[in-house]
Design a protein around this motif. Sequence first.
Motif, PDB file in Angstrom:
ATOM      1  N   PRO A 129      -1.287  14.160  66.069  1.00  0.00           N
ATOM      2  CA  PRO A 129       0.027  14.425  65.471  1.00  0.00           C
ATOM      3  C   PRO A 129      -0.004  14.227  63.963  1.00  0.00           C
ATOM      4  CG  PRO A 129       0.238  13.071  67.440  1.00  0.00           C
ATOM      5  CD  PRO A 129      -1.230  13.155  67.148  1.00  0.00           C
ATOM      6  N   ALA A 130       0.869  14.920  63.270  1.00  0.00           N
ATOM      7  CA  ALA A 130       0.876  14.877  61.809  1.00  0.00           C
ATOM      8  C   ALA A 130       1.062  13.451  61.298  1.00  0.00           C
ATOM      9  CB  ALA A 130       1.983  15.781  61.273  1.00  0.00           C
ATOM     10  N   ARG A 131       0.395  13.136  60.197  1.00  0.00           N
ATOM     11  CA  ARG A 131       0.558  11.837  59.561  1.00  0.00           C
ATOM     12  C   ARG A 131       1.952  11.716  58.944  1.00  0.00           C
ATOM     13  NH1 ARG A 131      -4.871  11.778  55.864  1.00  0.00           N
ATOM     14  NH2 ARG A 131      -3.816  13.668  55.144  1.00  0.00           N
ATOM     15  N   HIS A 132       2.424  10.483  58.833  1.00  0.00           N
ATOM     16  CA  HIS A 132       3.706  10.253  58.170  1.00  0.00           C
ATOM     17  C   HIS A 132       3.599  10.475  56.663  1.00  0.00           C
ATOM     18  CE1 HIS A 132       5.463   8.812  61.859  1.00  0.00           C
ATOM     19  NE2 HIS A 132       4.523   7.892  61.991  1.00  0.00           N
ATOM     20  N   GLU A 133       2.404  10.248  56.115  1.00  0.00           N
ATOM     21  CA  GLU A 133       2.192  10.470  54.691  1.00  0.00           C
ATOM     22  C   GLU A 133       0.720  10.785  54.459  1.00  0.00           C
ATOM     23  OE1 GLU A 133       1.607   6.162  52.712  1.00  0.00           O
ATOM     24  OE2 GLU A 133       3.500   6.397  53.810  1.00  0.00           O
ATOM     25  N   PRO A 134       0.403  11.537  53.408  1.00  0.00           N
ATOM     26  CA  PRO A 134      -1.003  11.822  53.109  1.00  0.00           C
ATOM     27  C   PRO A 134      -1.724  10.572  52.625  1.00  0.00           C
ATOM     28  CG  PRO A 134       0.418  12.685  51.391  1.00  0.00           C
ATOM     29  CD  PRO A 134       1.328  12.189  52.478  1.00  0.00           C
ATOM     30  N   ARG A 135      -3.042  10.615  52.667  1.00  0.00           N
ATOM     31  CA  ARG A 135      -3.872   9.485  52.242  1.00  0.00           C
ATOM     32  C   ARG A 135      -4.934   9.972  51.273  1.00  0.00           C
ATOM     33  NH1 ARG A 135      -1.439   4.616  54.118  1.00  0.00           N
ATOM     34  NH2 ARG A 135      -0.121   5.311  55.842  1.00  0.00           N
ATOM     35  N   GLY A 136      -5.457   9.051  50.454  1.00  0.00           N
ATOM     36  CA  GLY A 136      -6.464   9.424  49.478  1.00  0.00           C
ATOM     37  C   GLY A 136      -7.360   8.255  49.131  1.00  0.00           C
ATOM     38  N   VAL A 137      -8.363   8.527  48.307  1.00  0.00           N
ATOM     39  CA  VAL A 137      -9.261   7.490  47.809  1.00  0.00           C
ATOM     40  C   VAL A 137      -9.426   7.688  46.302  1.00  0.00           C
ATOM     41  CG1 VAL A 137     -11.347   8.828  48.369  1.00  0.00           C
ATOM     42  CG2 VAL A 137     -11.504   6.343  48.071  1.00  0.00           C
ATOM     43  N   LEU A 138      -9.264   6.616  45.564  1.00  0.00           N
ATOM     44  CA  LEU A 138      -9.404   6.605  44.111  1.00  0.00           C
ATOM     45  C   LEU A 138     -10.790   6.086  43.767  1.00  0.00           C
ATOM     46  CD1 LEU A 138      -8.249   6.729  41.183  1.00  0.00           C
ATOM     47  CD2 LEU A 138      -7.332   4.419  41.583  1.00  0.00           C
ATOM     48  N   HIS A 139     -11.567   6.855  43.019  1.00  0.00           N
ATOM     49  CA  HIS A 139     -12.932   6.485  42.642  1.00  0.00           C
ATOM     50  C   HIS A 139     -13.015   6.361  41.123  1.00  0.00           C
ATOM     51  CE1 HIS A 139     -17.369   7.884  42.054  1.00  0.00           C
ATOM     52  NE2 HIS A 139     -17.273   6.565  41.954  1.00  0.00           N
ATOM     53  N   ALA A 140     -13.573   5.250  40.652  1.00  0.00           N
ATOM     54  CA  ALA A 140     -13.803   5.050  39.223  1.00  0.00           C
ATOM     55  C   ALA A 140     -14.970   4.098  39.046  1.00  0.00           C
ATOM     56  CB  ALA A 140     -12.553   4.502  38.532  1.00  0.00           C
ATOM     57  N   GLN A 141     -15.511   4.055  37.839  1.00  0.00           N
ATOM     58  CA  GLN A 141     -16.561   3.099  37.518  1.00  0.00           C
ATOM     59  C   GLN A 141     -16.006   2.068  36.539  1.00  0.00           C
ATOM     60  OE1 GLN A 141     -20.449   3.801  35.141  1.00  0.00           O
ATOM     61  NE2 GLN A 141     -21.083   3.915  37.293  1.00  0.00           N
ATOM     62  N   VAL A 142     -16.345   0.808  36.787  1.00  0.00           N
ATOM     63  CA  VAL A 142     -15.958  -0.293  35.902  1.00  0.00           C
ATOM     64  C   VAL A 142     -17.229  -0.860  35.284  1.00  0.00           C
ATOM     65  CG1 VAL A 142     -14.943  -2.602  35.788  1.00  0.00           C
ATOM     66  CG2 VAL A 142     -13.870  -0.828  37.191  1.00  0.00           C
ATOM     67  N   THR A 143     -17.234  -1.002  33.964  1.00  0.00           N
ATOM     68  CA  THR A 143     -18.404  -1.478  33.236  1.00  0.00           C
ATOM     69  C   THR A 143     -18.010  -2.680  32.373  1.00  0.00           C
ATOM     70  OG1 THR A 143     -19.241   0.785  33.123  1.00  0.00           O
ATOM     71  CG2 THR A 143     -20.282  -0.834  31.680  1.00  0.00           C
ATOM     72  N   ARG A 144     -18.761  -3.762  32.519  1.00  0.00           N
ATOM     73  CA  ARG A 144     -18.511  -4.955  31.705  1.00  0.00           C
ATOM     74  C   ARG A 144     -19.204  -4.844  30.348  1.00  0.00           C
ATOM     75  NH1 ARG A 144     -20.140  -9.241  36.261  1.00  0.00           N
ATOM     76  NH2 ARG A 144     -22.149  -8.811  35.267  1.00  0.00           N
ATOM     77  N   ALA A 145     -18.894  -5.785  29.468  1.00  0.00           N
ATOM     78  CA  ALA A 145     -19.488  -5.793  28.137  1.00  0.00           C
ATOM     79  C   ALA A 145     -20.998  -5.976  28.189  1.00  0.00           C
ATOM     80  CB  ALA A 145     -18.848  -6.886  27.288  1.00  0.00           C
TER      81      ALA A 145
END
Length: 300
Positions: A129-145
């Motif tokens: 059955p259809a989802r109540h809301e769409p879903r996603g994934v956020l991808h990023a890179q984090v770099t320290r000093a």
Amino acid sequence: MSTPSVRRGGGDGPGQPAPWRIATFNIRHGLGRDGRVDLARTARAIAALRADAIGLQEVDVAYGPRSGHEDQASRLAELLGWEVAFGAALDLPPLRPDGPRRRYGVALLTPHALTGPVMHALPAHPGAPARHEPRGVLHAQVTRADGDALDLLVTHLDNDLPEHRTAEVLGILRRAEGITGPAVLLGDLNAAPHRPELAPLAAAGWWEAADALRGPGRGLRELPVLSALTGSPARPTHPARVPVRRIDSLWVRGAVDVLDLATGPLTDSDHRPVVATLRTRTTLHVHGPGPEPRTVCDLD
């Protein structure tokens, strides 16, 4: 599938990068047990975790009256003095013709450099059955000093049907195929780590942080009551006041060791945050001076 090596604590040896503290927290759009939305209170709870990066779920951006039409991602970044990327899973038309679009999704906050953020939509199961809301994934890179970098993926899986969660997990794995360095998947997965719908993660070489720390095999220690009594790192996270389900988790892949895992204290959200202490085993990344500091990277 290789097993991450386990090192519990210890100082930084010669040539070793410093540990990372990576957290996940479903903030319930800042809504507290008192029925008020208070982002300053949420920001204090985030700051208390002392994280290098934190993935948030249930973040409103001009979503509507329940959160005062506020851009919560930008506001939290401002309160903390950090960078932020926001990814909208739900993107609705404005309430008035000249108003902003109403968005709801996930965010990644960090005091370090944040680069290359992309929000990917995740598929639903075609036979469910259809989802109540769409879903996603956020991808990023984090770099320290110091040049050490991690690829982070923040998600919030379907809260209803395991069939949808299975399809969403497979979508995440497809998106993660191009990641070559150490990576962490974090979020509200709406399923305990050993549920069948999350099994494709393990099959693809991902390790849930508690398993990476203690070795595989859940047995009785995975039961919420016993894990709380024994001090296991596999502590339940929801509902926050008396947690009985461990649905907020972190998964690692590649040259990264899990040093510690902790479930955070009671906050005003209905979830408890989770923090993993990690260390990469790769040669430090060599970067140039990096981008100019940013306050917000907003993803439509």
